[in-house]
Write a protein that holds these residues in place. Sequence first.
Motif, PDB file in Angstrom:
ATOM      1  N   GLN A 180     -48.194  24.077 -38.050  1.00  0.00           N
ATOM      2  CA  GLN A 180     -49.293  25.005 -37.766  1.00  0.00           C
ATOM      3  C   GLN A 180     -49.756  25.708 -39.031  1.00  0.00           C
ATOM      4  O   GLN A 180     -50.959  25.863 -39.264  1.00  0.00           O
ATOM      5  N   SER A 208     -55.022  17.216 -36.871  1.00  0.00           N
ATOM      6  CA  SER A 208     -54.205  17.555 -35.700  1.00  0.00           C
ATOM      7  C   SER A 208     -53.244  16.455 -35.284  1.00  0.00           C
ATOM      8  O   SER A 208     -52.431  16.674 -34.386  1.00  0.00           O
ATOM      9  N   TYR A 254     -54.948  26.173 -30.649  1.00  0.00           N
ATOM     10  CA  TYR A 254     -53.794  25.286 -30.590  1.00  0.00           C
ATOM     11  C   TYR A 254     -53.364  25.050 -29.138  1.00  0.00           C
ATOM     12  O   TYR A 254     -53.108  23.923 -28.726  1.00  0.00           O
TER      13      TYR A 254
END
Length: 462
Positions: A249, A348, A381
């Motif tokens: 992240q 991602s 997210y």
Amino acid sequence: MSSAPAFLLIMPSYNQAHYIAAAVDSVLAQDDANWVLWVIDNSTDHTPEVMGEYSDPRIQFVHIPQRMDPGSCLNWVLEREGHKYRDFSYVHTDNHLRPDYVRQMRRALAASDNTLAYCDMRSMDGQGALTGVFRRGTFDLARLFSLSPLGVPFSATTALARELGGFSRMDVADDVVFCLRAWPRARFVHLPDALMDYRLHSNSRTEAHGGALEINRSFLSAYHRLLPDVIAHDCDPIQALLTRLQRLQGDVQMRLEDTWYREREITARLLQQPSLQTFFDLALIDLPNISDAPPPLRVDRPETGWVRLKNKLYKRLRRWRGQLPLNKELTVPDLHSRIARHCAWDLSTQLCDHAVPWLYLSVQHTGGDIQRLRLASTDIYTLWITLVLHRMCGWRFKVDQGAATPNLNLSAWPHLDAVDCQESGAETLISLAPGNVWVKSAALARDTQPPVHPNFPQTSPC
């Protein structure tokens, strides 16, 4: 020939007559000639006729008319012949071994009696043309349980196979399951060389089982089944995935911020919305539409589909920079969409590969009711990962309309059901917000709350 035991190569075979000869020829070309190849064939095509052309005594061809899954074929050989050999390798009928495959694998497996060795590989298309190189690198527990796990090509000692009880039967992910079960028991050795050419084609086992989406579903199912055994060996895949997820992240945030600074002028012209401050705003606006596009793994020709999309993106960027004349047929929304899709998928992929198994295993392990899943955060997210899990497993999620991120249209997200914040019950709460990643099951009062990362803001549940 060497006095050492021969290296055992096992090749399950089913209706690959048009590829199997090239695979067998690559075995015959090994610079270490001390090997034995067992081909266990259940084909209904002319594979027996193709294999009838080979007279080398090191090649053992067995045709069994009854359909057997690859795991059963591997076990058939290991149970009957495994005691004669120290090392073996699982070989596909549509792949090519490089000439030094056996030699290098044998050397790597000599490290100990319980060893598993794997190598890098080149990819090729259905016609055998090389299309790329896949550097697999080192694996740890988190990567083994990700959606990019360890499978073929690999080799292992027969002692390890006996300790594991062979391969799983009737399991699409038989090679992945073998590697996962081996992790607490074996020494893993990475050979940083492309020793195999891995064929990607429309008649592969992956495509026969429904493509990458179905294979990923099989991974998740296998991970859930194996979790108790792995935990019993003092390994915690859920915590390992969580630790990697938190690091990723942070990496994604920095890369997105860098992209925003570099492309801010272009995106400002495209969007004509000066109120947007960061690249996260751009992603939040377009992500539901981005998600409607098939992921890079889900294409008819995996070796060309994503490359084609990237080439179109680069061509449009060059036009914007004045390096190519602007095609009047191209529209600003089309260019914006391609830029956003490229960035979102590229940045991602690793995050999703780790976050989806973490969320799946966390919900199952805490006794969460998948009919009562609720989002405690509507950050980008959490929305993204739960959308992927919805498309993979069909899970739906509840979210409070009033507590959602401002300007976020919840109706644009097909996996969300808007509810009143006062509506309660024995629900499972989920958050994947940076620094606030957790799953809590109200039913069993168990959770997977991690330590808080000091550099991430906190998000409070509804």
